[in-house]
Motif scaffolding. Structure first.
Motif, short mmCIF file in Angstrom:
data_model
loop_
_atom_site.label_atom_id
_atom_site.label_comp_id
_atom_site.label_asym_id
_atom_site.label_seq_id
_atom_site.Cartn_x
_atom_site.Cartn_y
_atom_site.Cartn_z
N LYS A 15 -7.41 -1.88 -5.03
CA LYS A 15 -8.13 -2.57 -3.97
C LYS A 15 -9.21 -1.63 -3.45
O LYS A 15 -9.05 -0.41 -3.47
CB LYS A 15 -7.19 -2.97 -2.83
CG LYS A 15 -6.10 -3.95 -3.24
CD LYS A 15 -6.69 -5.29 -3.64
CE LYS A 15 -5.59 -6.31 -3.93
NZ LYS A 15 -6.15 -7.61 -4.39
N CYS A 16 -10.30 -2.20 -2.97
CA CYS A 16 -11.40 -1.34 -2.51
C CYS A 16 -12.00 -1.85 -1.21
O CYS A 16 -12.37 -3.03 -1.10
CB CYS A 16 -12.49 -1.26 -3.58
SG CYS A 16 -13.85 -0.16 -3.14
N ILE B 111 0.84 -1.19 0.00
CA ILE B 111 0.00 0.00 0.00
C ILE B 111 0.88 1.24 0.00
O ILE B 111 1.68 1.45 0.91
CB ILE B 111 -0.91 0.04 1.24
CG1 ILE B 111 -1.75 -1.24 1.33
CG2 ILE B 111 -1.82 1.27 1.20
CD1 ILE B 111 -2.49 -1.37 2.64
N LYS B 112 0.73 2.06 -1.03
CA LYS B 112 1.47 3.32 -1.10
C LYS B 112 0.54 4.53 -1.04
O LYS B 112 0.98 5.63 -0.72
CB LYS B 112 2.29 3.38 -2.39
CG LYS B 112 3.43 2.38 -2.46
CD LYS B 112 4.26 2.59 -3.71
CE LYS B 112 5.42 1.61 -3.78
NZ LYS B 112 6.24 1.81 -5.00
N ALA B 113 -0.75 4.31 -1.39
CA ALA B 113 -1.69 5.43 -1.40
C ALA B 113 -3.07 4.96 -0.98
O ALA B 113 -3.46 3.81 -1.22
CB ALA B 113 -1.75 6.07 -2.79
N ARG C 159 -4.10 -2.25 6.54
CA ARG C 159 -2.94 -3.10 6.25
C ARG C 159 -3.34 -4.49 5.77
O ARG C 159 -2.49 -5.31 5.47
CB ARG C 159 -2.07 -3.22 7.49
CG ARG C 159 -1.51 -1.90 8.00
CD ARG C 159 -0.70 -2.11 9.26
NE ARG C 159 -0.23 -0.86 9.83
CZ ARG C 159 -0.95 -0.10 10.65
NH1 ARG C 159 -2.17 -0.47 10.99
NH2 ARG C 159 -0.46 1.02 11.13
N LEU C 160 -4.65 -4.76 5.71
CA LEU C 160 -5.09 -6.10 5.34
C LEU C 160 -4.72 -6.46 3.91
O LEU C 160 -4.77 -7.63 3.51
CB LEU C 160 -6.60 -6.24 5.53
CG LEU C 160 -7.53 -5.24 4.84
CD1 LEU C 160 -7.98 -5.77 3.49
CD2 LEU C 160 -8.75 -4.95 5.70
N PHE C 161 -4.32 -5.46 3.10
CA PHE C 161 -3.93 -5.73 1.72
C PHE C 161 -2.42 -5.84 1.55
O PHE C 161 -1.92 -5.87 0.44
CB PHE C 161 -4.47 -4.65 0.79
CG PHE C 161 -5.97 -4.59 0.77
CD1 PHE C 161 -6.72 -5.69 0.35
CD2 PHE C 161 -6.64 -3.45 1.17
CE1 PHE C 161 -8.09 -5.64 0.34
CE2 PHE C 161 -8.02 -3.40 1.15
CZ PHE C 161 -8.75 -4.50 0.74
N PRO D 271 -1.77 2.32 -9.83
CA PRO D 271 -3.10 1.91 -9.36
C PRO D 271 -3.08 0.67 -8.48
O PRO D 271 -3.82 0.59 -7.49
CB PRO D 271 -3.86 1.66 -10.67
CG PRO D 271 -3.22 2.59 -11.65
CD PRO D 271 -1.76 2.58 -11.28
N ALA D 272 -2.23 -0.29 -8.80
CA ALA D 272 -2.17 -1.54 -8.02
C ALA D 272 -1.72 -1.32 -6.59
O ALA D 272 -1.95 -2.18 -5.72
CB ALA D 272 -1.25 -2.54 -8.71
N ASP D 273 -1.09 -0.17 -6.32
CA ASP D 273 -0.60 0.14 -4.98
C ASP D 273 -1.54 1.08 -4.22
O ASP D 273 -1.17 1.64 -3.19
CB ASP D 273 0.80 0.76 -5.05
CG ASP D 273 1.84 -0.22 -5.58
OD1 ASP D 273 1.67 -1.43 -5.37
OD2 ASP D 273 2.81 0.24 -6.21
#
Length: 219
Positions: A179-180, A2-4, A209-211, A157-159
């Motif tokens: 991710k949503c 996760i970056k954003a 953080r679940l992703f 987008p993937a991040d």
């Protein structure tokens, strides 16, 4: 990774959908129509311009989108005079900032209203990128608004993780390759959120953080 983290606004940052429904009812009342909230549920997450265009056609109103938007603008200060953030939003923003995650907002509302809400709630400084519905050619459920936000944040987008409360927004996020997390807000009407990666019923103690691990954006 996760970056954003990209927020929707109405129904996510503020519990505004009931106020939008009231505003819409009052505008339509000028044309002799008494409509229930359910009339407007399918339009949650799309631009007002698109909604008014469809309602003009549906009810054969002798008016224009511009005239309806003007009526809406005149009523909005009264209807939206007392805005409060949804529980958990301030803590979520603070946690994202602490973890070095880039924060964006992608809302179908107009820029003026977005800025007013963020300033009123004193949270404007958290957002590094904002995209409004009037700044894209194709509104949700098309992915353009989220892809534009990711580009402004300089993150793939993937991040990105999106927080939404509406079916159109969830579809847009997934079409963008993100991710949503869907917030099941009971005040946002009956929304099919089944396409989301995760559905939550509160934003308090939200675990983003679940992703995967958080990866602070550099530069």
């Amino acid at each position: 990774m996760i970056k954003a983290f990209i927020f929707d606004m109405d129904g996510v940052i503020i519990d505004s959908e009931p106020l939008h429904f009231e505003l819409n009812r009052r505008v339509m009342r000028d044309f002799g129509l008494e409509l229930p909230d359910e009339t407007f549920h399918p339009y949650v997450g799309i631009t007002n311009e698109q909604m008014w265009a469809e309602l003009i056609d549906r009810y054969r109103l002798n008016t224009t989108v511009a005239e309806l938007q003007e009526k809406e603008s005149l009523l909005k200060p009264e209807v939206f005079r007392d805005l409060q953030p949804i529980k958990g939003i301030r803590e979520l923003l603070a946690n994202l900032k602490r973890d070095g995650i880039a924060i964006g907002l992608a809302s179908s509302s107009v820029r003026e209203f977005i800025e007013m809400v963020l300033e009123k709630l004193e949270i404007r400084g958290y957002f590094q990128a904002i995209v409004s519905g009037e700044e894209v050619e194709r509104s949700k459920p098309e992915p353009e608004i989220f892809l534009r936000a990711a580009k402004l944040l300089n993150v793939k987008p993937a991040d990105c993780v999106v927080l939404e409360d509406a079916m159109h927004g969830v579809i847009a996020a997934k079409r963008a390759g993100m991710k949503c997390i869907a917030f099941q807000n009971p005040n946002s009407g009956r929304q099919d959120l089944s396409r989301a990666d995760k559905i939550v019923h509160t934003l308090e103690n939200l675990d983003y953080r679940l992703f995967g691990p958080c990866y602070p954006k550099r530069g």
